[in-house]
Write an enzyme that holds these catalytic residues in place. Structure first.
Site, PDB file in Angstrom:
ATOM      1  N   LYS A   1      -5.404   3.583  -2.175  1.00 12.64           N
ATOM      2  CA  LYS A   1      -4.603   2.952  -1.115  1.00 12.64           C
ATOM      3  C   LYS A   1      -5.401   2.841   0.194  1.00 12.64           C
ATOM      4  O   LYS A   1      -5.210   1.890   0.952  1.00 12.64           O
ATOM      5  CB  LYS A   1      -3.291   3.719  -0.921  1.00 12.64           C
TER       6      LYS A   1
ATOM      7  N   SER B   1       0.854  -1.190   0.000  1.00 14.60           N
ATOM      8  CA  SER B   1       0.000   0.000   0.000  1.00 14.60           C
ATOM      9  C   SER B   1       0.890   1.239   0.000  1.00 14.60           C
ATOM     10  O   SER B   1       1.835   1.329  -0.785  1.00 14.60           O
ATOM     11  CB  SER B   1      -0.922  -0.054   1.222  1.00 14.60           C
TER      12      SER B   1
ATOM     13  N   TYR C   1      -5.146   8.493  -5.903  1.00 20.71           N
ATOM     14  CA  TYR C   1      -4.156   7.524  -5.403  1.00 20.71           C
ATOM     15  C   TYR C   1      -4.422   7.222  -3.929  1.00 20.71           C
ATOM     16  O   TYR C   1      -4.444   6.057  -3.513  1.00 20.71           O
ATOM     17  CB  TYR C   1      -2.748   8.085  -5.603  1.00 20.71           C
TER      18      TYR C   1
END
Ligand SMILES: NC(=O)c1ccc[n+]([C@@H]2O[C@H](COP(=O)([O-])OP(=O)(O)OC[C@H]3O[C@@H](n4cnc5c(N)ncnc54)[C@H](OP(=O)(O)O)[C@@H]3O)[C@@H](O)[C@H]2O)c1
Length: 261
Positions: free
Chosen positions: A161, A143, A157
């Protein structure tokens, strides 16, 4: 405590053509594992295989796009042709997006979620039957510190994650009565090709790459966490500071990130 052992392990590492994934595959091969190494660039995977030729383990290149369900099934079929069990699945492949949400296209959000979230989750679904027959298997999800704390200019993004983080926690709990461990690894900025291929908006060009970890160091620490079957590790002092500040004192983290993020 039961440890995960690389010698003679059957493994999958996605995103093995560069950066963290390439290092993970190379280091696991040096420790005697067989790695089905996945990425789109076939020539890079063949180079990895050639570089690891003297290692006690083996690299098996598998070139294709992880967002394609047919390719994901082909990966599992390939592993099954080697061994009935899968000892380690490393979901590492990922892409970034840099620049304000308001300036970005819906396609950027889709692409990032496809690669960073849907592909690893669906590959894991297919891999679970083979993981279940291994003795102390691990699913390792690479991650990011940004899966713990959102920052400006990387909204899609961060969302991808955070999604992997939440899913990893839930899956770990679901699998608690089985032998399968789920290990979440959260690196900070790492010197790889990641920023060269990130989907950027114009105003975002070149605002990146401050101090960075090496992919070799990230891979080493990830393998240590896998061996110890850890639930979660956050890498780098800066990353740990950000995560723990956000947990303990979110209002201060909000102010600092709004000002310096
Ligand atoms: N670099 C950082 O600062 C940083 C920080 C925290 C977390 N991370 C995470 O670490 C992981 C690895 O990143 P990295 O820094 O090593 O970046 P990288 O050097 O750009 O490597 C990304 C890998 O993912 C593969 N990939 C991308 N899209 C794919 C697709 N559709 N199908 C198959 N493979 C695909 C790429 O291979 P091909 O292009 O050959 O397909 C490449 O091997 C990512 O999950 C990233 O989010 C990175």
């Amino acid at each position: 405590m039961v440890r995960w052992r690389p010698a003679d392990a059957t493994t999958i590492v996605t995103g093995a053509s560069s950066g963290i994934g390439r290092e993970l595959a190379a280091q696991l091969a040096r420790r005697g594992a067989t790695i089905v190494a996945v990425a789109r660039r076939a020539e890079r995977l063949q180079q990895l295989q050639a570089d690891a030729a003297a290692a006690p383990g083996a690299i098996i290149p598998m070139a294709g796009d992880l967002t394609d369900p047919t390719f994901r099934q082909q990966i599992i079929d390939r592993v099954q042709s080697i061994s009935p069990r899968l000892d380690l699945l490393v979901n590492n492949a990922g892409i970034g997006g840099i620049g304000p949400f308001a300036e970005a296209t819906p396609q950027r959000l889709r692409q990032i979620m496809e690669v960073n979230f849907f592909a690893p989750v669906e590959l894991t679904r297919l891999a679970l039957p083979m993981l279940r027959v291994a003795s102390h298997p691990v699913i390792c999800n690479i991650s990011s510190v940004l899966g713990h704390r959102g920052v400006p200019g990387k909204s899609e993004y961060c969302a991808s994650k955070f999604a992997i983080h939440g899913w990893s926690d839930a899956l770990r709990a679901e699998l608690a009565s089985s032998a399968i461990q789920v290990t979440l690894v959260s690196p900070s900025t790492t010197a790889s090709e990641f920023f060269d291929v990130a989907i950027e908006t114009e105003s975002a060009q070149s605002q990146h790459r401050r101090s960075a970890m090496s992919p070799a160091s990230v891979a080493r620490q990830a393998i240590r966490a896998i061996e110890k079957r850890r639930d979660e590790i956050v890498l780098s002092p800066g990353g740990k500071l950000l995560v723990y500040l956000d947990r303990c004192c979110p209002w201060l983290a909000n102010r600092l990130i709004a000002r310096f993020g």
